[in-house]
Design a protein around this motif. Structure first.
Motif, mmCIF file in Angstrom:
data_model
loop_
_atom_site.group_PDB
_atom_site.id
_atom_site.type_symbol
_atom_site.label_atom_id
_atom_site.label_comp_id
_atom_site.label_asym_id
_atom_site.label_seq_id
_atom_site.Cartn_x
_atom_site.Cartn_y
_atom_site.Cartn_z
ATOM 1 N N ARG A 183 0.874 -1.183 0.000
ATOM 2 C CA ARG A 183 0.000 0.000 0.000
ATOM 3 C C ARG A 183 0.908 1.229 0.000
ATOM 4 O O ARG A 183 1.918 1.264 0.700
ATOM 5 C CB ARG A 183 -0.894 0.009 1.234
ATOM 6 N N LEU A 184 0.529 2.229 -0.758
ATOM 7 C CA LEU A 184 1.358 3.430 -0.884
ATOM 8 C C LEU A 184 0.868 4.598 -0.038
ATOM 9 O O LEU A 184 1.432 5.687 -0.104
ATOM 10 C CB LEU A 184 1.452 3.842 -2.353
ATOM 11 N N THR A 185 -0.135 4.389 0.773
ATOM 12 C CA THR A 185 -0.696 5.449 1.602
ATOM 13 C C THR A 185 0.367 6.089 2.486
ATOM 14 O O THR A 185 0.412 7.320 2.618
ATOM 15 C CB THR A 185 -1.849 4.900 2.476
ATOM 16 N N GLY A 186 1.218 5.286 3.088
ATOM 17 C CA GLY A 186 2.267 5.818 3.957
ATOM 18 C C GLY A 186 3.231 6.723 3.220
ATOM 19 O O GLY A 186 3.667 7.754 3.741
ATOM 20 N N LEU B 27 2.467 8.452 0.499
ATOM 21 C CA LEU B 27 1.714 9.661 0.185
ATOM 22 C C LEU B 27 1.678 10.599 1.395
ATOM 23 O O LEU B 27 1.836 11.819 1.258
ATOM 24 C CB LEU B 27 0.299 9.310 -0.265
ATOM 25 N N GLU B 28 1.501 10.042 2.579
ATOM 26 C CA GLU B 28 1.509 10.846 3.800
ATOM 27 C C GLU B 28 2.875 11.484 4.025
ATOM 28 O O GLU B 28 2.963 12.650 4.429
ATOM 29 C CB GLU B 28 1.121 9.986 5.003
ATOM 30 N N ARG B 29 3.953 10.732 3.742
ATOM 31 C CA ARG B 29 5.299 11.289 3.890
ATOM 32 C C ARG B 29 5.522 12.443 2.911
ATOM 33 O O ARG B 29 6.119 13.451 3.273
ATOM 34 C CB ARG B 29 6.346 10.198 3.688
ATOM 35 N N PRO C 63 11.237 13.096 2.486
ATOM 36 C CA PRO C 63 11.743 12.552 1.225
ATOM 37 C C PRO C 63 11.142 11.176 0.910
ATOM 38 O O PRO C 63 11.052 10.316 1.780
ATOM 39 C CB PRO C 63 13.252 12.444 1.448
ATOM 40 N N VAL C 64 10.715 11.009 -0.315
ATOM 41 C CA VAL C 64 10.250 9.729 -0.851
ATOM 42 C C VAL C 64 10.877 9.607 -2.230
ATOM 43 O O VAL C 64 10.687 10.492 -3.075
ATOM 44 C CB VAL C 64 8.703 9.656 -0.955
ATOM 45 N N PRO C 65 11.650 8.543 -2.479
ATOM 46 C CA PRO C 65 12.318 8.432 -3.769
ATOM 47 C C PRO C 65 11.334 8.154 -4.906
ATOM 48 O O PRO C 65 10.271 7.566 -4.699
ATOM 49 C CB PRO C 65 13.265 7.247 -3.574
ATOM 50 N N GLY D 214 -3.008 3.384 -5.285
ATOM 51 C CA GLY D 214 -3.139 3.048 -3.877
ATOM 52 C C GLY D 214 -2.277 1.875 -3.438
ATOM 53 O O GLY D 214 -1.831 1.813 -2.299
ATOM 54 N N GLU D 215 -2.030 0.949 -4.367
ATOM 55 C CA GLU D 215 -1.303 -0.278 -4.033
ATOM 56 C C GLU D 215 -0.520 -0.748 -5.253
ATOM 57 O O GLU D 215 -0.981 -0.586 -6.379
ATOM 58 C CB GLU D 215 -2.316 -1.349 -3.621
#
Length: 149
Positions: free
Chosen positions: A83-86, A88-90, A96-98, A109-110
């Motif tokens: 899941r990519l929610t975390g 997106l929140e970061r 930083p999110v690469p 979403g996933e």
């Protein structure tokens, strides 16, 4: 919709393609240092459509995604389902999110992800957690450096 074979060919080409030094866009592929993000397929004009039309399109994309996952699982083993929610929140907090996860987290979403020959390979479709139909339904492939997290 494009065929499964053309999607697999696109994924194989992206896996073999070097990452560019500068961010660039070529057709439906955005690339940059350490990543490629490709729109494998898309349907436009869903905004304001009857929900049954949107659901039919989503089911077609889900079916194609599952076929791709089955083929790639046969080739590369079981994927991680993430899941990519975390992420997106970061991003929202300015952390930083690469790439490609930074961009992908706003769209999908996933993802189903594999580690292949020193790279991270992910597949996903446009998130469906919004109450309104998306204006564009998309099937994505993402390739990143192996340490993408």
């Amino acid at each position: 919709m494009d065929t499964t074979r053309s999607h697999l060919t696109a994924i194989e080409r992206l896996c073999a393609r070097p990452f560019p030094a500068q961010r660039c866009v070529e057709g439906r592929v955005e690339s940059g240092p350490g990543f490629h993000l490709a729109e494998l397929d898309a349907v436009d004009g869903l905004w304001g459509q009857d929900m049954s039309v949107v659901q039919d399109a989503r089911e077609e994309f889900e079916s194609e995604l599952q076929v791709l996952v089955q083929v790639l699982t046969y080739r590369w083993g079981e994927p991680e389902r993430t899941r990519l929610t975390g992420r997106l929140e970061r991003v929202a907090k300015g952390e930083p999110v690469p790439e490609p996860l930074r961009t992908l987290s706003a769209l999908v979403g996933e993802v189903y992800a594999w580690r292949v020959e020193g790279r991270w390979v992910g597949l996903g479709i446009t998130r469906e957690d919004d109450p309104e139909p998306p204006p564009r339904l998309q099937l994505f492939a993402a390739i990143g450096e192996e340490d993408v997290r």
